[in-house]
Design a protein around this motif. Sequence first.
Motif, PDB file in Angstrom:
ATOM      1  N   PRO A  84      19.582  43.598   3.077  1.00 41.75           N
ATOM      2  CA  PRO A  84      20.503  43.779   4.203  1.00 41.75           C
ATOM      3  C   PRO A  84      21.689  44.693   3.917  1.00 41.75           C
ATOM      4  CG  PRO A  84      20.717  41.584   3.276  1.00 41.75           C
ATOM      5  CD  PRO A  84      19.553  42.228   2.590  1.00 41.75           C
ATOM      6  N   GLU A  85      22.045  44.875   2.657  1.00 42.17           N
ATOM      7  CA  GLU A  85      23.143  45.781   2.306  1.00 42.17           C
ATOM      8  C   GLU A  85      22.736  46.605   1.090  1.00 42.17           C
ATOM      9  OE1 GLU A  85      26.981  43.949   1.914  1.00 42.17           O
ATOM     10  OE2 GLU A  85      26.455  42.424   3.383  1.00 42.17           O
ATOM     11  N   PHE A  91      19.467  51.377   8.314  1.00 46.07           N
ATOM     12  CA  PHE A  91      18.534  50.264   8.328  1.00 46.07           C
ATOM     13  C   PHE A  91      17.623  50.376   7.120  1.00 46.07           C
ATOM     14  CE2 PHE A  91      16.479  53.667  10.651  1.00 46.07           C
ATOM     15  CZ  PHE A  91      15.167  53.647  10.210  1.00 46.07           C
ATOM     16  N   SER A 142      18.568  34.909  -3.792  1.00 48.04           N
ATOM     17  CA  SER A 142      19.486  35.892  -3.216  1.00 48.04           C
ATOM     18  C   SER A 142      20.308  36.431  -4.373  1.00 48.04           C
ATOM     19  CB  SER A 142      20.421  35.235  -2.194  1.00 48.04           C
ATOM     20  OG  SER A 142      19.696  34.786  -1.085  1.00 48.04           O
ATOM     21  N   SER A 160      10.943  46.788   5.556  1.00 47.69           N
ATOM     22  CA  SER A 160      10.523  45.693   4.697  1.00 47.69           C
ATOM     23  C   SER A 160       9.220  45.089   5.195  1.00 47.69           C
ATOM     24  CB  SER A 160      11.611  44.615   4.685  1.00 47.69           C
ATOM     25  OG  SER A 160      11.158  43.455   4.008  1.00 47.69           O
ATOM     26  N   LEU A 168      14.041  41.375   1.356  1.00 49.68           N
ATOM     27  CA  LEU A 168      15.024  41.858   2.319  1.00 49.68           C
ATOM     28  C   LEU A 168      16.164  42.534   1.576  1.00 49.68           C
ATOM     29  CD1 LEU A 168      15.178  38.810   4.746  1.00 49.68           C
ATOM     30  CD2 LEU A 168      13.788  40.876   4.946  1.00 49.68           C
TER      31      LEU A 168
END
Length: 116
Positions: free
Chosen positions: A28-29, A18, A80, A21, A26
């Motif tokens: 996520p990967e 995990f 992103s 944040s 963010l």
Amino acid sequence: PGWDDYGQLLRKMGRGDFFVSTGEVLMPEHSIREVDSGRLRVTATLRNTLPLQFAELVWGDGTETRRTVFSLESSRAFASQTIAFEAAAPGWRWARLAVWDIAGNGAFANPVWREK
């Protein structure tokens, strides 16, 4: 998650899979892998509200903690993106990735430990 799926969350946390944040950035990967002895390849998928300022690879050899900073100043707001870079980390035992925006908001991942 709903109560029936709560175990999935606990299993991921138990593995250290995990990130932390403030919500504006963010991650996520992410991945940190050794490509050559003492050289690490870092990749991450990022989502940000404000423009990003830098990514930081923090690593230690058991005696000292070091860091390498990579500029992300060309990023845009509400973006992103995927970042990737390599860094020298001779004698590394652990490494972690952090990403920060222009307001000091960030995301960071748990350390990756070198296999012995």
